[in-house]
Enzyme design. Structure first.
Site, PDB file in Angstrom:
ATOM      1  CG  ASP A 108      -1.893   1.073   1.150  1.00 41.55           C
ATOM      2  OD1 ASP A 108      -2.106   1.655   0.351  1.00 41.55           O
ATOM      3  OD2 ASP A 108      -2.553   1.484   2.201  1.00 41.55           O
ATOM      4  CB  ALA A 109       3.426   2.446  -2.370  1.00 38.72           C
ATOM      5  CE  LYS A 110      -3.695   4.973   0.679  1.00 39.20           C
ATOM      6  NZ  LYS A 110      -3.076   4.414   1.566  1.00 39.20           N
ATOM      7  NE  ARG A 111       5.774   4.751  -4.116  1.00 42.64           N
ATOM      8  CZ  ARG A 111       6.089   5.185  -2.446  1.00 42.64           C
ATOM      9  NH1 ARG A 111       5.310   6.050  -2.146  1.00 42.64           N
ATOM     10  NH2 ARG A 111       6.942   4.518  -1.945  1.00 42.64           N
ATOM     11  CB  THR A 138      -2.494   1.104  -3.317  1.00 43.00           C
ATOM     12  OG1 THR A 138      -1.635   1.570  -2.486  1.00 43.00           O
ATOM     13  CG2 THR A 138      -3.096  -0.147  -2.658  1.00 43.00           C
TER      14      THR A 138
END
Length: 192
Positions: A108-111, A138
């Protein structure tokens, strides 16, 4: 749960793991040194290496205890990034231990970025030979298609997957995501 990833894409693997465990949840490893039990934390020095070692020991114990009950883990990259290089090594080792035990791994890094920067993020997590490889990553699609396509291209090559933010649960998410567009739908509805 023994499962190989050859000739199967990750969404199929995740669906099979959910079915096998009869559990659609993920083990969230948003692990921070300050959250650890004192009995564990005090055995390690309060420096980058010590904190990362303690977090890894805690993660490993959770992964072992929940093996076969939970199909996947979601490792929140920020908690590891804040521990510096030692923390990123902890993330890599935690993911490796999760695979060894049969979990599907979500980072979960929301890159999200554009062009070459999105390609670099994707290379770090999704491409063949990625140093921080994940089954899923993510991503934040709010920069547009050119911010997502590098991830999609790597997924097409590797069989890995992405989870794109659509509507988030944080209290202020509506300030942007709920804006009504010209067709009468909320902005987030265009992402889905």
């Amino acid at each position: 749960m023994e499962m190989t990833c050859q000739n199967i894409n990750q969404i199929d693997r995740l669906a099979a793991a959910v079915k096998e465990t009869r559990n659609p949840t993920a083990l969230g490893l948003d692990t921070k040194f300050g959250y650890l039990p004192d009995s564990l934390a005090r055995r390690y020095p309060d420096d980058e290496a010590g904190r990362a070692s303690a977090v890894y020991e805690f993660n490993r114990s959770l992964l072992d205890a929940l093996r076969g009950m939970v199909p996947c883990v979601k490792i929140q990259a920020a908690y590891y990034e804040m521990m510096g290089c030692e923390g990123m090594e902890c993330l890599r080792k935690t993911a490796g231990e999760a695979w060894r035990l049969g979990y599907v791994v979500i980072i979960d890094a929301k890159r999200g970025d554009i062009g070459a920067t999105a390609e670099a993020y994707s290379a770090a997590y999704l491409a063949d030979g990625a140093p921080f490889r994940a089954d899923f990553l993510t991503v934040n699609p709010y920069l547009g298609g050119d911010g997502v396509m590098p991830f999609v291209k790597d997924c097409e090559k590797t069989g890995k997957g992405i989870f794109a933010l659509v509507k988030t649960s944080n209290p202020s998410s509506g300030e942007f995501q709920d804006i009504i567009t010209g067709d009468g739908r909320a902005l987030y509805e265009h992402v889905a």
